[in-house]
Design a protein around this motif. Sequence first.
Motif, PDB file in Angstrom:
ATOM      1  N   GLY A  24     -10.079   1.699   5.471  1.00 51.48           N
ATOM      2  CA  GLY A  24     -10.047   0.433   6.198  1.00 51.48           C
ATOM      3  C   GLY A  24      -8.906   0.484   7.191  1.00 51.48           C
ATOM      4  N   ILE A  25      -8.435  -0.669   7.636  1.00 53.45           N
ATOM      5  CA  ILE A  25      -7.329  -0.657   8.601  1.00 53.45           C
ATOM      6  C   ILE A  25      -6.050  -0.192   7.913  1.00 53.45           C
ATOM      7  N   THR A  26      -5.728  -0.769   6.761  1.00 51.59           N
ATOM      8  CA  THR A  26      -4.455  -0.461   6.106  1.00 51.59           C
ATOM      9  C   THR A  26      -4.493   0.902   5.420  1.00 51.59           C
ATOM     10  N   GLU A  27      -5.498   1.123   4.592  1.00 51.16           N
ATOM     11  CA  GLU A  27      -5.570   2.372   3.815  1.00 51.16           C
ATOM     12  C   GLU A  27      -6.256   3.448   4.651  1.00 51.16           C
ATOM     13  N   ASN A  28      -5.544   3.872   5.692  1.00 52.05           N
ATOM     14  CA  ASN A  28      -6.202   4.747   6.674  1.00 52.05           C
ATOM     15  C   ASN A  28      -5.857   6.230   6.536  1.00 52.05           C
ATOM     16  N   GLY A  29      -5.240   6.615   5.418  1.00 54.61           N
ATOM     17  CA  GLY A  29      -5.122   8.044   5.077  1.00 54.61           C
ATOM     18  C   GLY A  29      -3.947   8.795   5.647  1.00 54.61           C
ATOM     19  N   VAL A  30      -3.613   8.554   6.913  1.00 54.55           N
ATOM     20  CA  VAL A  30      -2.577   9.375   7.551  1.00 54.55           C
ATOM     21  C   VAL A  30      -1.754   8.593   8.578  1.00 54.55           C
ATOM     22  N   HIS A  31      -0.576   9.134   8.858  1.00 54.28           N
ATOM     23  CA  HIS A  31       0.322   8.613   9.895  1.00 54.28           C
ATOM     24  C   HIS A  31       0.793   9.787  10.734  1.00 54.28           C
ATOM     25  N   PHE A  52       0.837  -1.217   0.000  1.00 55.90           N
ATOM     26  CA  PHE A  52       0.000   0.000   0.000  1.00 55.90           C
ATOM     27  C   PHE A  52       0.865   1.258   0.000  1.00 55.90           C
ATOM     28  N   MET A  53       1.850   1.322   0.889  1.00 57.73           N
ATOM     29  CA  MET A  53       2.662   2.536   1.003  1.00 57.73           C
ATOM     30  C   MET A  53       3.463   2.815  -0.267  1.00 57.73           C
ATOM     31  N   CYS A  54       3.760   1.745  -1.048  1.00 55.42           N
ATOM     32  CA  CYS A  54       4.525   1.912  -2.286  1.00 55.42           C
ATOM     33  C   CYS A  54       3.610   2.115  -3.502  1.00 55.42           C
ATOM     34  N   SER A  55       2.290   2.157  -3.282  1.00 57.09           N
ATOM     35  CA  SER A  55       1.351   2.137  -4.413  1.00 57.09           C
ATOM     36  C   SER A  55       1.105   3.510  -5.029  1.00 57.09           C
ATOM     37  N   GLY A  56       1.602   4.558  -4.410  1.00 55.27           N
ATOM     38  CA  GLY A  56       1.375   5.908  -4.947  1.00 55.27           C
ATOM     39  C   GLY A  56       2.143   6.912  -4.115  1.00 55.27           C
ATOM     40  N   ASP A  57       1.956   8.186  -4.440  1.00 54.28           N
ATOM     41  CA  ASP A  57       2.727   9.232  -3.743  1.00 54.28           C
ATOM     42  C   ASP A  57       2.218   9.465  -2.319  1.00 54.28           C
ATOM     43  N   THR A  58       3.154   9.886  -1.474  1.00 54.60           N
ATOM     44  CA  THR A  58       2.898  10.264  -0.079  1.00 54.60           C
ATOM     45  C   THR A  58       3.337  11.712   0.097  1.00 54.60           C
ATOM     46  N   VAL A  59       2.616  12.460   0.936  1.00 57.11           N
ATOM     47  CA  VAL A  59       3.061  13.804   1.317  1.00 57.11           C
ATOM     48  C   VAL A  59       3.508  13.744   2.771  1.00 57.11           C
ATOM     49  N   ALA A  60       4.742  14.173   3.030  1.00 52.99           N
ATOM     50  CA  ALA A  60       5.278  14.181   4.402  1.00 52.99           C
ATOM     51  C   ALA A  60       5.382  15.618   4.895  1.00 52.99           C
ATOM     52  N   LEU A  61       5.003  15.823   6.163  1.00 51.42           N
ATOM     53  CA  LEU A  61       5.132  17.144   6.784  1.00 51.42           C
ATOM     54  C   LEU A  61       5.836  17.011   8.125  1.00 51.42           C
ATOM     55  N   LEU A  62       6.724  17.940   8.380  1.00 52.88           N
ATOM     56  CA  LEU A  62       7.313  18.084   9.709  1.00 52.88           C
ATOM     57  C   LEU A  62       6.506  19.166  10.415  1.00 52.88           C
ATOM     58  N   LEU A  63       5.796  18.758  11.481  1.00 57.24           N
ATOM     59  CA  LEU A  63       4.846  19.653  12.156  1.00 57.24           C
ATOM     60  C   LEU A  63       5.319  20.013  13.559  1.00 57.24           C
ATOM     61  N   GLU A  64       4.928  21.204  14.008  1.00 58.57           N
ATOM     62  CA  GLU A  64       5.294  21.652  15.360  1.00 58.57           C
ATOM     63  C   GLU A  64       4.093  22.312  16.029  1.00 58.57           C
ATOM     64  N   ARG A  65       3.974  22.029  17.336  1.00 59.67           N
ATOM     65  CA  ARG A  65       2.881  22.596  18.135  1.00 59.67           C
ATOM     66  C   ARG A  65       3.100  22.208  19.586  1.00 59.67           C
ATOM     67  N   GLU A  66       2.453  22.890  20.506  1.00 60.44           N
ATOM     68  CA  GLU A  66       2.391  22.440  21.892  1.00 60.44           C
ATOM     69  C   GLU A  66       1.762  21.035  21.914  1.00 60.44           C
ATOM     70  N   ASP A  67       2.402  20.100  22.611  1.00 60.12           N
ATOM     71  CA  ASP A  67       1.834  18.754  22.774  1.00 60.12           C
ATOM     72  C   ASP A  67       1.466  18.098  21.427  1.00 60.12           C
ATOM     73  N   ALA A  68       2.323  18.296  20.437  1.00 57.68           N
ATOM     74  CA  ALA A  68       2.011  17.909  19.053  1.00 57.68           C
ATOM     75  C   ALA A  68       1.722  16.420  18.906  1.00 57.68           C
ATOM     76  N   ILE A  69       2.493  15.582  19.576  1.00 60.10           N
ATOM     77  CA  ILE A  69       2.366  14.138  19.343  1.00 60.10           C
ATOM     78  C   ILE A  69       0.979  13.647  19.744  1.00 60.10           C
ATOM     79  N   HIS A  70       0.571  14.019  20.953  1.00 59.03           N
ATOM     80  CA  HIS A  70      -0.741  13.599  21.457  1.00 59.03           C
ATOM     81  C   HIS A  70      -1.863  14.191  20.601  1.00 59.03           C
ATOM     82  N   HIS A  71      -1.782  15.485  20.295  1.00 62.20           N
ATOM     83  CA  HIS A  71      -2.862  16.133  19.547  1.00 62.20           C
ATOM     84  C   HIS A  71      -3.012  15.563  18.141  1.00 62.20           C
ATOM     85  N   LEU A  72      -1.890  15.243  17.503  1.00 60.43           N
ATOM     86  CA  LEU A  72      -1.975  14.677  16.152  1.00 60.43           C
ATOM     87  C   LEU A  72      -2.578  13.285  16.172  1.00 60.43           C
TER      88      LEU A  72
END
Length: 134
Positions: free
Chosen positions: A109-116, A65-85
């Motif tokens: 579904g479980i695998t094609e879940n849109g985001v990480h 699945f992860m190799c089946s098309g393009d992915t957009v990666a972002l480096l994000l910052e915020r207070e308590d970012a990990i939990h909030h994301l």
Amino acid sequence: MIEQSLFLIKPNAVMQGHVGHIISMLEDHGFSILKMKLFRFDEELSRIFYAEHIGKEFFNRLQSFMCSGDTVALLLEREDAIHHLRELNGDVLPEKRQPGTIRALYGAGITENGVHSSDSLDSAKREIEVIFGA
Ligand code: CDP
Ligand code: MG
């Protein structure tokens, strides 16, 4: 604490044209975008990124699945970012996804879940290095 997290818009959400809305949701929730890129996972990069899951029953499905098309990666910052994301993303199991979360909106579904997003400060550090370099 101000934290950084690695966020991915996975191939199903990119292919279906949800990049713009997902980034708007991130901005509406106060995340700053420090870096962003579009790329495609290959077998080697997906093994490195998802190393903790090698050998699990779903690994091959996840990798193809992860190799089946393009992915957009972002480096994000915020207070308590990990939990909030992780909250904004929603659960890995479809039946546990809260309405309004990104996975409830755009997960197929479980695998094609849109985001990480990174699940801890240690994972964030490692994943940011793997995707954006040191
Ligand atoms: O992504 P998250 O950290 O919420 O979940 P994970 O348990 O670390 O699993 C990583 C990814 O593997 C998930 O986001 C799913 O795309 C996939 N997965 C799957 O295909 N089947 C499972 N039973 C569990 C996870
Ligand atoms: Mg995980």
